[in-house]
Design a protein around this motif. Structure first.
Motif, PDB file in Angstrom:
ATOM      1  N   SER A   1     -86.483 -53.209  65.463  1.00 36.75           N
ATOM      2  CA  SER A   1     -86.561 -51.875  64.857  1.00 36.75           C
ATOM      3  C   SER A   1     -87.983 -51.470  64.478  1.00 36.75           C
ATOM      4  O   SER A   1     -88.470 -51.727  63.375  1.00 36.75           O
TER       5      SER A   1
ATOM      6  N   TRP B   1     -89.184 -48.530  63.894  1.00 35.63           N
ATOM      7  CA  TRP B   1     -89.323 -47.555  62.798  1.00 35.63           C
ATOM      8  C   TRP B   1     -89.130 -48.252  61.456  1.00 35.63           C
ATOM      9  O   TRP B   1     -89.781 -47.908  60.479  1.00 35.63           O
TER      10      TRP B   1
ATOM     11  N   LEU C   1     -78.131 -52.676  64.869  1.00 31.61           N
ATOM     12  CA  LEU C   1     -78.172 -51.431  65.647  1.00 31.61           C
ATOM     13  C   LEU C   1     -77.305 -51.516  66.895  1.00 31.61           C
ATOM     14  O   LEU C   1     -77.194 -52.568  67.522  1.00 31.61           O
ATOM     15  N   PHE C   2     -76.734 -50.372  67.232  1.00 35.29           N
ATOM     16  CA  PHE C   2     -75.966 -50.196  68.470  1.00 35.29           C
ATOM     17  C   PHE C   2     -74.792 -51.168  68.594  1.00 35.29           C
ATOM     18  O   PHE C   2     -74.479 -51.642  69.682  1.00 35.29           O
TER      19      PHE C   2
ATOM     20  N   MET D   1     -72.069 -50.039  63.496  1.00 37.87           N
ATOM     21  CA  MET D   1     -73.321 -49.432  63.023  1.00 37.87           C
ATOM     22  C   MET D   1     -73.096 -48.178  62.153  1.00 37.87           C
ATOM     23  O   MET D   1     -73.593 -48.096  61.025  1.00 37.87           O
TER      24      MET D   1
ATOM     25  N   MET E   1     -73.894 -47.527  58.210  1.00 37.12           N
ATOM     26  CA  MET E   1     -74.897 -46.533  57.798  1.00 37.12           C
ATOM     27  C   MET E   1     -74.308 -45.488  56.847  1.00 37.12           C
ATOM     28  O   MET E   1     -75.041 -44.854  56.089  1.00 37.12           O
TER      29      MET E   1
ATOM     30  N   LYS F   1     -79.664 -42.924  61.178  1.00 39.32           N
ATOM     31  CA  LYS F   1     -80.771 -43.714  61.721  1.00 39.32           C
ATOM     32  C   LYS F   1     -81.388 -44.515  60.584  1.00 39.32           C
ATOM     33  O   LYS F   1     -81.276 -44.140  59.408  1.00 39.32           O
ATOM     34  N   VAL F   2     -82.042 -45.593  60.951  1.00 41.50           N
ATOM     35  CA  VAL F   2     -82.820 -46.362  59.981  1.00 41.50           C
ATOM     36  C   VAL F   2     -84.299 -46.162  60.308  1.00 41.50           C
ATOM     37  O   VAL F   2     -84.618 -45.862  61.464  1.00 41.50           O
ATOM     38  N   PRO F   3     -85.189 -46.304  59.328  1.00 43.32           N
ATOM     39  CA  PRO F   3     -84.963 -46.750  57.965  1.00 43.32           C
ATOM     40  C   PRO F   3     -84.513 -45.614  57.042  1.00 43.32           C
ATOM     41  O   PRO F   3     -84.673 -44.440  57.357  1.00 43.32           O
TER      42      PRO F   3
ATOM     43  N   ASP G   1     -86.173 -41.440  57.119  1.00 45.63           N
ATOM     44  CA  ASP G   1     -87.307 -41.261  58.039  1.00 45.63           C
ATOM     45  C   ASP G   1     -88.488 -42.117  57.530  1.00 45.63           C
ATOM     46  O   ASP G   1     -88.862 -42.060  56.349  1.00 45.63           O
ATOM     47  N   SER G   2     -89.058 -42.882  58.468  1.00 48.79           N
ATOM     48  CA  SER G   2     -90.127 -43.837  58.114  1.00 48.79           C
ATOM     49  C   SER G   2     -91.297 -43.181  57.380  1.00 48.79           C
ATOM     50  O   SER G   2     -91.776 -43.700  56.366  1.00 48.79           O
TER      51      SER G   2
ATOM     52  N   HIS H   1     -96.102 -40.453  64.896  1.00 48.69           N
ATOM     53  CA  HIS H   1     -94.724 -40.215  64.484  1.00 48.69           C
ATOM     54  C   HIS H   1     -93.999 -39.251  65.420  1.00 48.69           C
ATOM     55  O   HIS H   1     -92.796 -39.317  65.591  1.00 48.69           O
TER      56      HIS H   1
HETATM   57  N1  LIG Z   1     -88.129 -40.488  63.207  1.00 50.11           N
HETATM   58  C1  LIG Z   1     -87.278 -41.501  62.649  1.00 50.11           C
HETATM   59  C2  LIG Z   1     -86.736 -42.344  63.779  1.00 50.11           C
HETATM   60  C3  LIG Z   1     -85.722 -43.362  63.317  1.00 50.11           C
HETATM   61  C4  LIG Z   1     -85.042 -44.062  64.484  1.00 50.11           C
HETATM   62  O1  LIG Z   1     -84.962 -43.551  65.613  1.00 50.11           O
HETATM   63  N2  LIG Z   1     -84.466 -45.252  64.199  1.00 50.11           N
HETATM   64  C5  LIG Z   1     -83.735 -46.012  65.197  1.00 50.11           C
HETATM   65  C6  LIG Z   1     -83.946 -47.517  65.026  1.00 50.11           C
HETATM   66  S1  LIG Z   1     -85.603 -48.047  65.190  1.00 50.11           S
HETATM   67  C7  LIG Z   1     -82.232 -45.810  64.946  1.00 50.11           C
HETATM   68  O2  LIG Z   1     -81.784 -45.794  63.832  1.00 50.11           O
HETATM   69  N3  LIG Z   1     -81.467 -45.679  66.014  1.00 50.11           N
HETATM   70  C8  LIG Z   1     -80.049 -45.565  65.925  1.00 50.11           C
HETATM   71  C9  LIG Z   1     -79.512 -44.490  66.817  1.00 50.11           C
HETATM   72  O3  LIG Z   1     -80.335 -43.767  67.409  1.00 50.11           O
HETATM   73  O4  LIG Z   1     -78.284 -44.392  66.937  1.00 50.11           O
HETATM   74  C10 LIG Z   1     -88.087 -42.305  61.633  1.00 50.11           C
HETATM   75  O5  LIG Z   1     -89.320 -42.161  61.627  1.00 50.11           O
HETATM   76  O6  LIG Z   1     -87.522 -43.016  60.796  1.00 50.11           O
END
Ligand SMILES: N[C@@H](CCC(=O)N[C@@H](CS)C(=O)NCC(=O)O)C(=O)O
Length: 221
Positions: A11, A13, A35-36, A40, A44, A52-54, A65-66, A101
């Protein structure tokens, strides 16, 4: 305070705010979401409004959002030390962080972060033009920041900052895939990458990452 993260091996992000918070010795609990997986979204639920994480929960404050998390920590826990104090440097740091970003999709798609992956040489010919342009732009940003007059500590700006945390996954990708760096920038960039890859905060994250067993096929190159 609780930080919700994805698999530490993959991960990219999640590692960003985690590194910032750990570097500055902030105490927090963590919850890892695999994840996935079929679980999941259930895991969440309630914690990650964008699925989405984090994400960060601090009392009744939710941040997702990171970059939003890094900004929250900067304002509320580290007295602004997440950015350089000099206004010119601060605006530059914010600009390169926003570039990271919101862009570099070539690298994100073609060179996934995968900490357990042994060094696997990826030659320029195996990458798209978009990914090669991303690599060039990132190297130019790093080189410019690292050779700037005020830079004495080997970080992108005068001290470790949100910029180093946000670019960290790229450092890891460049190392994993032995990305070719232009000869004139190589020494400076290698030095930066070594410094980042040996940060105690990263070594702590990596130790946990290497204990994980889950495999995300899409992130295996
Ligand atoms: N722009 C977001 C992107 C977050 C992101 O895409 N996280 C991914 C994991 S690294 C996630 O949660 N993916 C799960 C999904 O897309 O279902 C951030 O900066 O936090």
């Amino acid at each position: 305070m609780k930080l919700i993260l994805g698999n530490k091996n993959y991960s990219s992000w999640s590692i960003r705010p985690w590194l910032l918070m750990t570097y500055f010795d902030i105490k927090f609990d963590e919850k890892i979401i695999k994840l996935f997986t079929p679980e999941m979204l259930t895991e969440m639920h309630g914690d990650c409004p964008a699925n989405k994480v984090p994400a960060l929960i601090d009392g009744d404050i939710h941040v997702w959002d990171s970059l939003a998390i890094c900004e929250y920590i900067n304002e509320n826990y580290i007295d602004g030390k997440g950015w350089p104090s000099d206004i010119k440097q601060k605006t530059k740091a914010r600009s390169v962080v926003c570039e990271m970003h919101s862009g570099f999709f070539g690298i994100r798609n073609e060179l996934p972060m995968n900490l357990r992956c042994p060094v696997t040489i990826v030659k320029n010919e195996q990458l798209s033009e978009q990914a090669l342009n991303d690599i060039k732009r990132i190297c130019d940003i790093w080189f410019e920041c690292l050779t700037h007059n005020h830079n004495k500590n080997g970080f992108l700006f005068s001290e470790f900052s949100i910029a180093d945390a946000m670019f960290f996954p790229v450092v890891s990708r460049f190392q994993t895939y032995a990305i070719t760096v232009t000869a004139s920038q190589k020494t400076v960039i290698n030095q930066y990458m070594n410094q980042m890859l040996n940060l105690p905060a990263f070594l702590q994250w990596k130790e946990s990452a290497l204990k994980e067993v889950e495999v995300i096929d899409a992130d295996e190159r």
